[in-house]
Design an enzyme around this catalytic site. Structure first.
Site, PDB file in Angstrom:
ATOM      1  N   GLY A  91       0.846  -1.157   0.060  1.00 51.58           N
ATOM      2  CA  GLY A  91       0.094  -0.161  -0.007  1.00 51.58           C
ATOM      3  C   GLY A  91       0.932   1.186   0.003  1.00 51.58           C
ATOM      4  CB  CYS A  92       0.721   4.509  -1.999  1.00 54.61           C
ATOM      5  SG  CYS A  92      -0.925   5.060  -1.846  1.00 54.61           S
ATOM      6  CG  ASN A  93      -1.508   6.261   2.032  1.00 57.65           C
ATOM      7  OD1 ASN A  93      -0.812   7.383   1.719  1.00 57.65           O
ATOM      8  ND2 ASN A  93      -2.505   5.828   1.853  1.00 57.65           N
ATOM      9  CB  ALA A 150       5.150   6.791   2.752  1.00 62.80           C
TER      10      ALA A 150
END
Lengths: 347, 347, 347, 347
Positions: A149-151, A154
């Site tokens: 997942g992108c978040n 990060a």
């Protein structure tokens, strides 16, 4: 001879980004692109920025169409990957850019997603600090990869070095993310329309409901955390791409700013795609646009007793398609950075 | 063995874009980067998106530093190129990304620029329709190239097919361009600050004063125009990059929509970097961001008696740095598209 | 005692803007707001910026609900106004913010709109130069007003002074408009999503198909034009509100720059809401955001033989809701500027 | 008869916003506007959105020019207010929109600002929960007002209800703010240029260095906090105006979600300009643009053990000029909301 590639969901943003990156990849050769409602159309009619794929036609997304390729990337809506993946040969490398195969614990799944849990695949963030077998070792030779997942990617990259080194408390983490709307995919939602978003910032999934929370907790547990408690708030801001994750954690007693700096330096020393910025410097999302690069800034706020770790990534590249290709490179024994840009498109 | 390259003005936007593109070029090897006030600093401190050039230091911009390279790109403020170019060996390929060597007619120069006219170099838009010797033939083997003005490139590509085919009047052309602020370079001007530009569109250089006007006229004369009269208005809009040039011209008597379509198709048939869109389709700037691609849409407004040709480019790529590298490839006998992306970074 | 007001279509952008402006109007008192699918909800749940209407509930849009008010504003989709208006008493002032009652010539209607022509109402741009009876005189006492199309309003205000004074040719007009997406209403279209529009400019309705073309032609004929031929291209740019209309026309033989300046000065002398900027100054949309003000810049391009008139307005205010209220003020005999802001919200 | 007003620093953003708001204020009459380098110019040449002040000329900023008005607003750079204020009569109401008179403790001042401490004035956020004498009582009749810091105002309004009610720990607060660049004033900084900011989010003043930190701590101490420890990170995002402050605090043992909701409801019950949104709803900055309204959302994240309070304001209105005028209204005994818009300019 290059590996043959099929991309399911080529009409969406993640699929489009896979195609943009693979156009420059010497060992992965896109042979087939599929879509749902757009099947039958030329790819370039749906993705007008992908000029190098001029004559390619979107096929329907079926196991039959996808079978027979060395690598299949799935860029499908939530819940659609499991069935298709099950119908593909075991020897095919299947990379799921969706959420279906990220969570290991069925209880996590049940708490945040509807439907059945499909099990978990090898997680596609090679640089993630991890106790025991490294992510890279797990990826080598695997035939099933779950892109992150992108978040989650990060926030995990921001905090894992401190967790791994035992320098921060993990029971009171706070992350606030400025995110662009492309993470939500091609959208017909009024709240994601240009009129609503231009000139505005607005939060969503406030109060512990975002689906990336258990994924982050899982990553940090693998980095050595016992319990993880995380306040997580994403803020939509008017930029098409990008995540700026501002993450803070209480520093354990006796830990110094030098300890912090050392831990983050060691964690990403030698990494091409996760770069720690010099002391006192923090990243901008613009510098990562179109690149597979995560830029990391870390500092200590003595008065607050917290470390502040800020990570910038392009949600569609390091957050999704780039991570998928990087992990694919590792799985296939190719050079890890093959076909992946380091330099952002700025300004 | 690759050609050695120096870039003068590496701290600016055009210099940065040359570096971003050259990072992926297999035959052009950047050895030296120079700057003015930033000399002595690491390149990446000034251009934080250029992660692949980690250890490179900005040198001062002097002929001594630039000499000894096969190719020197000049990305300098107006007026600074002439002297430096004169001090470089004749055998060095010098590519000027500034305006100093674009205009052939000293009267044109005197009417729009201050200071002395430095003469003209081979013009760097290989696809531009031209009567007589083609631009590509002129570029082959040349050692002095003038990269185009970004707006001039867009408008010339939009209209030259109709001029070349004799289908449109050239004495009453109208071009209105939506442009991003990066064309003005790194700026400390209040009117180009984010506060002033966000949520706003505003024109500049209204009424025939823009310096790209004589450059467009020159290009269209080379395409076959006798006299050129052009109303030209650039509009600054809140996007970092991009030019959308909306260009109209009166259609000559008896010319049909089929004639128009045919002329534009013939002009760009087989071109990789200038692509005519299907009938009824017009381009978006987003689809060209980061790419060396010009997208062209053309249509006929029967009621108005005008052709409408709309071109989208990335001002920093096809409008400047990409055009410079593409022309360099031709001059050095390399494949014309080497190192140049076709696919835009969208969304 | 203030006039009672109902607003049909209060959940949309035009309806919302009417409400925002009427909150500060001392003589127009909003009693009823209606909507279609949102009927039954609190207004502020649908329009969260309208904090002063806290307790108001959206009613269904029916003639019964709308009847019994002194003034009814219709902010409805195309084609919906005619039937409702017919069911309202003749003495009610009905102001249509949609397109249904703008065009006088059924042939114009048939060429650009589907469905039946509903006839035309008094046109709501009081400042528009017009031969014969002025727009203001027509508005005084009328009970049926057609608020203008936002683009039509901008282009007409830009060019009418020159038409009215006989200084420009009207058979070869060219208008290119940078427009924000709010003119399209609350949208679920992918091409108007934030991801697609951020960082991009793209044209639509290219080649003479936009519905505001016959409206502009009608306005310019009323200003004195014989035949009107207009090339009209709207460009969507990433700002929520605003229109910057760049309009050019060939200057008639013998006409001087002084003649031009004089004509535009005379046309708008004393107008509060249409202000001509000083010579050499051209407008920005930011300066009109939220205001009922049109800013006009005009100049002559001698080399091109064309006048360039640029108008900035807020499409939702001077382009729609502000024009509607201003015209209502005139029709009711109130001070024309009552409740209408002159100052834009900038930066 | 209205009070006479002078505005020092009328060429900047805060000064411009004071003027925009005062144009609609029936009891405050702007007689004099002053500037530094722009003195002598027409106001509208520098602030082209302020069309209602057409003929007004900027005077030099001197005590002589400012004296003789009932109210003087100072919108000056840091450090410039003290001397001018000292030269104005004691009976003049002086409102400082800068930072010079906000901090009460000289040690706070010395830790965050250069130069001498000028003492503190009455703080201009009337709604701020406060133990003992209320802010409104302090403002009544005062002749010296310190308008708040925009970020300080947002964070203080978000958290003070919980502090005041004793529900949250104040020794580990975390605030991350998405902010527009106009808070930095008219800028010639490259990092605040449109090219750098469009499409990007970037942090500044990371790690406890921002000057609004001691101001927030002071506000929360007045609300009842003993010690305040705050991790504070502002993120610049591409919107001209607006602050979205995401603030979290650990909930004290035994405190329930109902307790939290009650405390925030009680704190702002009946307030026009600070509105608590319904449960589960969080604010957008767009809904506050141009308005003096703070929108507050509050929720409890049980898993994280934290309350999340999110406040949206327009930094130039409720964050600066609107707060100044609202406080002025209280000080002069006028209705508190006079001349202040409640409704935002959205979309």
């Amino acid at each position: 001879m290059p590996f043959s590639v099929a991309i399911a969901g080529a009409s969406g943003y993640a699929g489009g980004e896979l195609l943009r990156l693979l156009a420059g990849h010497p060992e992965l050769d896109v042979r087939t692109v599929t879509a749902h409602s757009n099947a039958g159309q030329p790819l370039v009619a749906v993705q007008p920025h992908l000029r190098s794929y001029g004559s390619m036609i979107l096929q329907p997304t079926t196991p039959e169409v996808l079978a027979g390729h060395d690598v299949v990337f799935l860029a499908l809506p939530h819940g659609a990957s499991g069935e298709i993946a099950a119908a593909l040969p075991e020897g095919t490398l299947v990379v799921d850019c969706g959420a279906d195969h990220r969570l290991e614990d069925p209880a996590d799944w049940a708490a945040f997603y509807p439907g059945e849990h499909h099990g978990s695949w090898t997680y596609g963030v090679p640089e993630l600090p991890r106790a025991g077998t490294s992510v890279r070792e797990q990826l080598a030779g695997t035939r099933r990869i779950a892109a992150p997942g992108c978040n989650a990617s990060a926030v995990s990259l921001a905090l894992a070095p401190g967790v791994s080194a035992g320098l921060i408390e993990t029971d009171d983490l706070v992350a606030v993310l400025a995110v662009g709307p492309s993470g939500a995919g091609k959208s017909t939602r009024v709240d994601l329309s240009a009129s609503e978003m231009l000139g505005s910032a607005h939060p969503y999934a406030v109060g512990g409901t975002h689906r990336h929370i258990p994924e982050i907790a899982q990553n940090l547990r693998h980095a050595g955390a016992d319990a993880v408690r995380l306040s997580f708030t994403p803020i939509l801001v008017p930029m098409a791409r990008g995540i700026l994750a501002t993450c803070t954690a209480r520093i354990r007693p006796g830990v110094t700013a030098v300890d912090i700096r050392d831990a983050w330096e060691r964690a990403y020393d030698g990494e091409a795609f996760v770069q720690l910025l010099p002391e006192g410097v923090f990243p901008r999302t613009a510098d990562t646009v179109g690149a597979n690069t995560a830029l990391v800034g870390v500092g200590v706020d003595e008065a607050a007793g917290r470390v502040v770790a800020i990570v910038a990534i392009d949600n569609l590249v390091k957050g999704t398609a780039g991570a998928a290709i990087q992990s694919t490179n590792v799985a296939l024994g190719l050079p890890e950075g093959l076909g992946l840009p380091l330099n952002g498109v700025a300004p």
